[in-house]
Design a protein around this motif. Sequence first.
Motif, PDB file in Angstrom:
ATOM      1  N   ALA A 102       1.161  -0.902   0.311  1.00  0.00           N
ATOM      2  CA  ALA A 102       0.154  -0.057   0.043  1.00  0.00           C
ATOM      3  C   ALA A 102       0.608   1.209  -0.201  1.00  0.00           C
ATOM      4  O   ALA A 102       2.337   1.057  -0.245  1.00  0.00           O
ATOM      5  CB  ALA A 102      -0.965   0.313   0.731  1.00  0.00           C
ATOM      6  N   PHE A 103       0.436   2.506  -0.139  1.00  0.00           N
ATOM      7  CA  PHE A 103       1.138   3.916  -0.486  1.00  0.00           C
ATOM      8  C   PHE A 103      -0.101   4.771  -0.310  1.00  0.00           C
ATOM      9  O   PHE A 103      -1.125   4.525   0.224  1.00  0.00           O
ATOM     10  CB  PHE A 103       2.197   3.472  -1.325  1.00  0.00           C
ATOM     11  CG  PHE A 103       0.838   3.996  -3.331  1.00  0.00           C
ATOM     12  CD1 PHE A 103       0.410   4.682  -3.295  1.00  0.00           C
ATOM     13  CD2 PHE A 103       1.233   2.497  -3.642  1.00  0.00           C
ATOM     14  CE1 PHE A 103      -0.566   5.073  -5.017  1.00  0.00           C
ATOM     15  CE2 PHE A 103       0.168   2.391  -4.776  1.00  0.00           C
ATOM     16  CZ  PHE A 103      -0.420   3.590  -4.643  1.00  0.00           C
ATOM     17  N   TRP A 104       0.564   5.686   0.858  1.00  0.00           N
ATOM     18  CA  TRP A 104       0.108   6.950   1.179  1.00  0.00           C
ATOM     19  C   TRP A 104       0.013   8.073   0.109  1.00  0.00           C
ATOM     20  O   TRP A 104       1.528   7.687  -0.338  1.00  0.00           O
ATOM     21  CB  TRP A 104      -0.237   7.828   1.963  1.00  0.00           C
ATOM     22  CG  TRP A 104      -0.661   6.633   2.929  1.00  0.00           C
ATOM     23  CD1 TRP A 104      -1.529   7.045   3.936  1.00  0.00           C
ATOM     24  CD2 TRP A 104      -0.263   5.172   3.857  1.00  0.00           C
ATOM     25  NE1 TRP A 104      -2.122   5.939   4.594  1.00  0.00           N
ATOM     26  CE2 TRP A 104      -1.423   5.182   4.740  1.00  0.00           C
ATOM     27  CE3 TRP A 104       0.797   4.441   3.341  1.00  0.00           C
ATOM     28  CZ2 TRP A 104      -0.919   3.647   5.786  1.00  0.00           C
ATOM     29  CZ3 TRP A 104       0.856   3.230   3.553  1.00  0.00           C
ATOM     30  CH2 TRP A 104      -0.352   2.581   4.858  1.00  0.00           C
ATOM     31  N   ASN A 105      -0.337   9.201  -0.539  1.00  0.00           N
ATOM     32  CA  ASN A 105       0.272  10.244  -0.882  1.00  0.00           C
ATOM     33  C   ASN A 105       0.115  10.234  -2.361  1.00  0.00           C
ATOM     34  O   ASN A 105       0.127  11.130  -2.898  1.00  0.00           O
ATOM     35  CB  ASN A 105       1.251  10.844  -0.616  1.00  0.00           C
ATOM     36  CG  ASN A 105       1.413  12.392  -0.859  1.00  0.00           C
ATOM     37  OD1 ASN A 105      -0.240  13.194  -0.858  1.00  0.00           O
ATOM     38  ND2 ASN A 105       2.699  13.188  -1.119  1.00  0.00           N
ATOM     39  N   ALA A 106      -1.011   9.354  -3.089  1.00  0.00           N
ATOM     40  CA  ALA A 106      -1.290   9.120  -4.513  1.00  0.00           C
ATOM     41  C   ALA A 106      -2.757   8.427  -4.489  1.00  0.00           C
ATOM     42  O   ALA A 106      -2.198   7.020  -3.510  1.00  0.00           O
ATOM     43  CB  ALA A 106      -0.553   8.553  -5.355  1.00  0.00           C
ATOM     44  N   PRO A 107      -3.437   8.659  -5.093  1.00  0.00           N
ATOM     45  CA  PRO A 107      -3.530   9.066  -6.315  1.00  0.00           C
ATOM     46  C   PRO A 107      -3.971  10.375  -5.752  1.00  0.00           C
ATOM     47  O   PRO A 107      -3.603  11.656  -7.091  1.00  0.00           O
ATOM     48  CB  PRO A 107      -4.738   9.133  -7.391  1.00  0.00           C
ATOM     49  CG  PRO A 107      -5.833   8.437  -6.149  1.00  0.00           C
ATOM     50  CD  PRO A 107      -4.647   8.010  -5.364  1.00  0.00           C
ATOM     51  N   THR A 108      -4.092  11.102  -4.717  1.00  0.00           N
ATOM     52  CA  THR A 108      -4.502  11.836  -3.996  1.00  0.00           C
ATOM     53  C   THR A 108      -3.686  12.300  -3.176  1.00  0.00           C
ATOM     54  O   THR A 108      -3.011  11.686  -2.434  1.00  0.00           O
ATOM     55  CB  THR A 108      -5.957  12.364  -3.625  1.00  0.00           C
ATOM     56  OG1 THR A 108      -6.372  11.571  -2.463  1.00  0.00           O
ATOM     57  CG2 THR A 108      -7.394  12.878  -4.523  1.00  0.00           C
ATOM     58  N   SER A 109      -3.101  13.906  -2.967  1.00  0.00           N
ATOM     59  CA  SER A 109      -2.052  14.162  -1.949  1.00  0.00           C
ATOM     60  C   SER A 109      -2.634  14.203  -0.309  1.00  0.00           C
ATOM     61  O   SER A 109      -4.211  14.517  -0.339  1.00  0.00           O
ATOM     62  CB  SER A 109      -2.220  15.456  -1.769  1.00  0.00           C
ATOM     63  OG  SER A 109      -1.477  16.274  -2.917  1.00  0.00           O
ATOM     64  N   VAL A 110      -2.271  12.768   0.588  1.00  0.00           N
ATOM     65  CA  VAL A 110      -2.797  12.782   2.486  1.00  0.00           C
ATOM     66  C   VAL A 110      -1.344  14.049   2.745  1.00  0.00           C
ATOM     67  O   VAL A 110      -0.499  13.625   2.710  1.00  0.00           O
ATOM     68  CB  VAL A 110      -1.959  11.441   1.555  1.00  0.00           C
ATOM     69  CG1 VAL A 110      -2.752  11.361   3.252  1.00  0.00           C
ATOM     70  CG2 VAL A 110      -3.123  10.633   1.245  1.00  0.00           C
ATOM     71  N   GLU A 111      -2.170  14.877   3.687  1.00  0.00           N
ATOM     72  CA  GLU A 111      -1.455  15.458   4.319  1.00  0.00           C
ATOM     73  C   GLU A 111      -0.202  14.695   5.520  1.00  0.00           C
ATOM     74  O   GLU A 111      -1.174  13.943   6.171  1.00  0.00           O
ATOM     75  CB  GLU A 111      -2.084  16.954   4.819  1.00  0.00           C
ATOM     76  CG  GLU A 111      -1.358  17.518   5.514  1.00  0.00           C
ATOM     77  CD  GLU A 111      -2.487  18.858   6.612  1.00  0.00           C
ATOM     78  OE1 GLU A 111      -2.435  18.964   7.403  1.00  0.00           O
ATOM     79  OE2 GLU A 111      -2.996  19.485   5.497  1.00  0.00           O
ATOM     80  N   ASP A 112       0.879  15.369   5.735  1.00  0.00           N
ATOM     81  CA  ASP A 112       1.032  13.692   6.700  1.00  0.00           C
ATOM     82  C   ASP A 112       0.866  12.750   6.719  1.00  0.00           C
ATOM     83  O   ASP A 112       1.000  11.711   7.272  1.00  0.00           O
ATOM     84  CB  ASP A 112       0.453  14.420   8.367  1.00  0.00           C
ATOM     85  CG  ASP A 112       0.583  15.567   9.028  1.00  0.00           C
ATOM     86  OD1 ASP A 112       1.692  15.833   8.150  1.00  0.00           O
ATOM     87  OD2 ASP A 112       0.000  16.518   9.088  1.00  0.00           O
TER      88      ASP A 112
END
Length: 192
Positions: A102-112
């Motif tokens: 898994a990953f964070w900050n895509a496809p949309t921006s994720v603050e922190d």
Amino acid sequence: TATHYYNARVAKLNIERAFNKYVAPQVVKEITKDGKFELKLGGEKRNLSIFFSDIQGFTSISENISPEELTDFLNDFLSEMSNIILKSGGTIDKYEGDAIIAFWNAPTSVEDHELKALYAAMECQKKLEDMRPSYTTRLGSPVFMRIGINSGDAVVGNLGSRERFDYTMIGDSVNLAARLEGLNKEFGTYTM
């Protein structure tokens, strides 16, 4: 005009259905709100927080139970862990057997996103700890999970062939997260 509106609506619903399997509903709404999102090959460089997990001793577990029991266990386990990841704003890249990527900050921006990935990993470990007695009874042995997390630049997007592609990520940061998951075995740890 009516035909154009209908076709645009159908396309948007198809995109929403596809992405609802990978990301939280609020992310799907964000990426489809302006109607410009297209399912096509390509990627972009983004700073991501990357998560790899794997069940310790999964091969031994799978050899000692029936295929039906294994399927029930995996579906339950992957659902619980995925719910935590999605709730924190993460995107499920893929499942590889018992592994979650898994990953964070895509496809949309994720603050922190770095903190959200870390907290999700901690919450996954806590959830597994809570489920461990039940899993021990079901499977005949306790279940532990190793997690590797890294944040850094990677390319993320629709990668593959023109006929079939996945929304996924590639790069050194991705490789490092995978290696950190594996290094847990060497250090006797469960989250690195």
